[in-house]
Design an enzyme around this catalytic site. Structure first.
Site, short mmCIF file in Angstrom:
data_model
loop_
_atom_site.label_atom_id
_atom_site.label_comp_id
_atom_site.label_asym_id
_atom_site.label_seq_id
_atom_site.Cartn_x
_atom_site.Cartn_y
_atom_site.Cartn_z
N ASP A 90 0.89 -1.12 0.00
CA ASP A 90 0.25 0.24 -0.03
C ASP A 90 0.66 1.22 -0.15
OD1 ASP A 90 -1.66 2.39 0.61
OD2 ASP A 90 -2.97 0.78 1.49
N HIS A 92 -2.83 0.11 -2.90
CA HIS A 92 -4.49 1.02 -2.41
C HIS A 92 -5.26 0.84 -2.87
CE1 HIS A 92 -5.81 3.49 0.61
NE2 HIS A 92 -6.16 4.01 -0.06
#
Length: 231
Positions: A169, A200
Site C-alpha cells: 500500500d 491501495h
C-alpha cells in the site's frame, strides 16, 4: 431502488445528503458505506447497489458536505486526485464519525435492527473509528490509512471489525502495517487479512487501481462477515 435522502446531523443544526440503495422486500439488515477521499462517486454508489442486490439497505453519507454538497472525484485524473488529497488534509474526521453515527441512526429508523459499516481508504480509517465510537454491529475497513495512531482506541471496539490490508500500500507503509498487526492481532473482535503484493485501492469498482481476483476475494470475505454478524 435508489434515491438521495437528507439526514440530520446529531446536533440537529445541519443536514447532509446520502445515497440510499434499497433491496426488494424487507432488508436483512443495513450497511453504511463510507466513502474514499473521492466523495460519493460512481464507485461508492455501485458498492451500495451491490449490497442492495444482496438484500441490504445501503446508505452512503456525503461526508464532504463539510466543504460543499455532491463532491465526486476520479482518482485516475491527476488534478482530481490532487483535490482529493487536499480535502483529506482539511477533513474533520471526528465530525465525519458523528455523521456516520447519524447515518446509522437513520438506517435503524428504517426498520433495520442491525446496522454495519464498510469503508474504503479514508473510509477504512473511519470504519475503524466507527467500530470504536459507535454502536455499529459489525464494521469492515479496506486499505485503512493511519490506523497506527488510532490504536489507543482499540479497547473500545466491542463489536466485530475486519480490516483488509494490501502489503504494498503506497499510503500505508510497512511500519504502519506492523503496528496494526502488533496492536490488533490478538484483539478478540478484530480480524486482519493481508493481500500480498497488492496496492491501495485494489477493490475499487472502477478504474485502474482494481485487482479483480483480490477484490473478489476481499469482497467474499466481507460478504461472509456481514452474513455472520448482521444476518
Amino acid at each position: 431502488m435508489s434515491e438521495m435522502v437528507s439526514i440530520s446531523t446529531l446536533d440537529g443544526e445541519n443536514s447532509f445528503n446520502a445515497y440510499v440503495a434499497r433491496p426488494q422486500g424487507t432488508p436483512r439488515a443495513a450497511i453504511v458505506v463510507i466513502q474514499e477521499i473521492f466523495g460519493v462517486n460512481a464507485g461508492i454508489r455501485r458498492k451500495c447497489d451491490k449490497l442492495a442486490e444482496d438484500g441490504y439497505l445501503a446508505v452512503a453519507p456525503d461526508l464532504f458536505w463539510q466543504f460543499e454538497d455532491g463532491i465526486e472525484l476520479d482518482p485516475d485524473i491527476e488534478a482530481e486526485m490532487g483535490k482529493a488529497l487536499d480535502l483529506f488534509g482539511k477533513f474533520d474526521q471526528d465530525q465525519g464519525v458523528r455523521d456516520i453515527e447519524a447515518a446509522i441512526k437513520y438506517a435503524r429508523s428504517q426498520g433495520c435492527a442491525k446496522v454495519g459499516a464498510v469503508g474504503y481508504c479514508l473510509g477504512g480509517r473511519l470504519a475503524y473509528m466507527t467500530a470504536a465510537r459507535t454502536d455499529s454491529d459489525a464494521s469492515v475497513g479496506y486499505y485503512a490509512v493511519g490506523i497506527d495512531n488510532l490504536l489507543r482506541e482499540k479497547h473500545a471496539i466491542a463489536n466485530p471489525l475486519m480490516l483488509h490490508i494490501p502489503t504494498e500500500d503506497g499510503f500505508v507503509d510497512k511500519a504502519t502495517q506492523k503496528a496494526m498487526h502488533d496492536g490488533l492481532g490478538d484483539h478478540p473482535k478484530v480480524k486482519l487479512h493481508d493481500y500480498e503484493g497488492l496496492d491501495h485501492g485494489f477493490a475499487t469498482e472502477f478504474g485502474k487501481r482494481r485487482s479483480e481476483e483480490a477484490a473478489q476475494l476481499a469482497d467474499s470475505r466481507t460478504s461472509a462477515f456481514f452474513a455472520e454478524h448482521l444476518g
